[in-house]
Design an enzyme around this catalytic site. Structure first.
Site, PDB file in Angstrom:
ATOM      1  N   LYS A   1      -5.502  -1.812  -2.480  1.00  0.00           N
ATOM      2  CA  LYS A   1      -6.256  -1.966  -1.614  1.00  0.00           C
ATOM      3  C   LYS A   1      -7.216  -2.615  -1.447  1.00  0.00           C
ATOM      4  CE  LYS A   1      -7.142   2.716  -0.613  1.00  0.00           C
ATOM      5  NZ  LYS A   1      -7.131   3.426   0.736  1.00  0.00           N
TER       6      LYS A   1
ATOM      7  N   TYR B   1       0.820  -1.097   0.390  1.00  0.00           N
ATOM      8  CA  TYR B   1      -0.335  -0.558  -0.101  1.00  0.00           C
ATOM      9  C   TYR B   1       0.524   0.859   0.133  1.00  0.00           C
ATOM     10  CZ  TYR B   1      -3.780   2.171   1.718  1.00  0.00           C
ATOM     11  OH  TYR B   1      -5.008   3.770   2.052  1.00  0.00           O
TER      12      TYR B   1
END
Length: 571
Positions: A182, A109
């Site tokens: 995500k 991320y």
């Protein structure tokens, strides 16, 4: 999917029924478990001799791949190692990720995902996700069907048009990586089965000349399409998704500022949709603010708030905080709530009549009477220090991506007029943070209450160890998605967002000196489950839950997939 294997993905760990045989078993990341296949399974699945004879447990496999991961010296190398692991063995990937989530979150991320996105076309290996081109809208429905999931199989689609990627802007086709990243967090943190999600990139072209001039670029080779044609493409996408996957939430990610609010406003009352940059960021910041406000002893509606960098994220935060003021304030009116905010953008303080403001920013603009009589450096562009001197804010929020903007002079000026200044330099990566926690604590004599967007080490100041809260959206969006899926909510309401923030704030105890304002990222499974229960409960109260939960704790727990090898049935 049914041709190769079947599995009930709505419960934590169900039987995996495998139809395929031989090398096809090992080539599918959901059926492959490598050396963890038993001798009996190898014989039945016709994979004897296709791997070393030794049997290894999932735990030992995790140890091995963790050593491989750590041998990479660069963050991008670590990212690519994890990517390759996910492509060959999804259970092992998520077991490794869940075991080291706090360590690996910055790799899968932000911030490492930014470099992976920039280099997507040059490091491209195996396709993952759905690529939809504005030049071929007629192929959209079939492309989504080709992903192989049915109407009952999908909880989430994470979609981006790649125009506003993190702090690096327009990245064209490479934005698919942010959607994939995500969704990995949804699975690792909230236990949403990886086969119940779809990453999507809407390829509307790119204005990034570096990409367009590269022979390796894999997206559409023209400037970014805007206007009615763009709107029609978005509308076609929303209508197609809601037809094919009627129970799925559409998660919008890193859409450009000019479009993000329009899209959310256009569809929020029609379909189950959520913008993480606007609503997710706002919810986690609201949670930190609620914890900080509790320490100050001043009611939320009585604070004076400066938002520096008032784009989609900044205005999303302001909007949710305003709604919370209206929800909890004793006699707060909308006019009262708006009057507590002072938004600042590139052009300075937002003032009425400024034609450069987007529609979503205009309601926050201050009257020119509000600044009459101010002694400012440049009346045509009232800057941060001018606002701080005249407003004397109690809360300062930074979403500007302008590193170092909260200077010593700004912070000391603010701290001179409030005993516990609340200062949130939220921009990331670290180089873009408006200030470092160490500096803020030094300049406020240790009085500041701090949350940051990037992770920072604890700071020792005058005998107190200050643990710095990371205002990371991963504390909100996985639990929100799980709650929506568990109760089959057909909308994401402001009340559900507020419930998520309040549940998150309720997990911290801020009364110990130096205590963080948010839970640790190492507690994401607990956090996500707590948020999910609050969201599902609120959805039921508002009448938007198609399947209200009768036993929320048990039902949410049972819904969370665990990265373990399930029982196999060979058919």
């Amino acid at each position: 999917m049914g041709r190769e294997y079947d599995q009930d993905t709505t419960v934590g760990n169900s039987v995996l029924r495998i139809r395929t045989r031989g090398r096809a078993v090992l080539s599918n990341p959901m059926t492959n478990r490598g050396t963890a296949f038993t001798s009996e399974q190898r014989e039945l699945l016709e994979i004897d001799g296709l791997m070393p004879t030794g049997f290894t447990t999932l735990e030992n496999q995790t140890r091995r791949v963790y050593e491989q991961y750590r041998s990479n010296k660069s963050m991008l190398g670590k990212f690519l190692t994890l990517n390759a692991l996910r492509d060959r063995n999804e259970v092992l990937f998520y077991h490794l990720l869940s075991s080291h989530l706090e360590e690996m979150l910055p790799v899968i991320y932000t911030p490492t995902i930014g470099e992976a996105i920039e280099r997507f076309s040059s490091t491209y290996n195996r396709p993952r996700g759905v690529f939809l081109s504005i030049d071929h809208p007629e192929k959209m429905e079939q492309a989504l069907k080709n992903y192989g999931l049915s109407a009952e199989d999908v909880d989430l689609l994470c979609v981006t048009d790649s125009e506003g990627i993190l702090g690096i802007g327009d990245q064209g086709i490479g934005g698919i990586q942010i959607a994939i990243g995500k969704l990995s967090v949804y699975t690792a943190a909230a236990g949403i089965h990886p086969r119940r999600t779809i990453p999507v990139v809407l390829d509307t072209g790119t204005d990034n000349l570096g990409l367009l001039s590269s022979d390796l670029y894999l997206g559409e080779r023209h400037g970014r399409v805007r206007g009615q044609r763009y709107d029609d493409f978005i509308d076609q996408f929303v209508q197609t998704v809601t037809t094919l996957f009627p129970h799925a939430m559409i998660h919008w990610e890193d859409v450009g500022t000019a479009n993000a609010y329009r899209i959310l406003d256009r569809y929020k009352d029609e379909v189950c949709t959520f913008n993480d940059d606007i609503q997710g960021t706002a919810a986690v910041v609201l949670a930190a603010l609620l914890a900080a406000v509790d320490v100050t002893g001043i009611d939320l509606e009585d604070h004076r708030i400066v938002v520096f960098g008032a784009g989609s994220a900044g205005m999303g935060i302001a909007g949710l905080v305003r709604d919370e003021m209206l929800r909890t304030g004793r006699s707060t009116t909308p006019e009262d709530a708006y009057s507590r905010f002072w938004p600042i953008g590139i052009q300075g303080l937002y003032l009425e009549g400024d034609h450069r403001l987007h529609d979503f920013q205009k309601p926050w603009a201050r009257s020119r009477l509000d600044v009459a009589g101010w002694d400012v450096k440049d009346p045509s562009s009232i800057g941060l220090l001018d606002v701080v001197r005249n407003v004397r804010p109690t809360i300062l929020i930074g979403t500007s991506t302008k590193g170092g903007a909260f200077t010593e002079e700004v912070v000391r000026e603010m701290a001179a007029h409030t005993p516990r200044p609340i200062i949130f330099p939220l921009s990331n990566p670290t180089s873009r943070a408006e200030a470092t926690p160490a500096d803020v604590l030094e300049w406020t004599d240790g009085r500041a209450l701090i949350a940051t967007g990037s992770p920072f080490e604890a700071v020792d100041h005058q005998g107190v160890r200050h643990t710095i809260a990371q205002s990371n959206n991963a504390l909100i969006f996985p639990g929100l998605g799980l709650g929506v899926a568990a109760c089959r909510a057909n909308r994401v309401t402001p009340g559900m967002i507020s419930a998520a923030a309040q549940a998150l704030a309720g997990l911290v105890n801020t009364w110990r000196p130096g205590a963080p304002l948010l839970p640790s990222m190492s507690d994401l499974r607990l956090v996500s489950a707590t948020v999910a229960i609050a969201v599902a409960t609120q959805a039921a109260e508002e009448g938007v839950a198609e399947r209200p939960l009768s036993d929320p704790i048990q039902q949410v727990y049972e819904r969370m997939w665990q990265p373990r090898y399930p029982e196999i049935e060979v058919i």
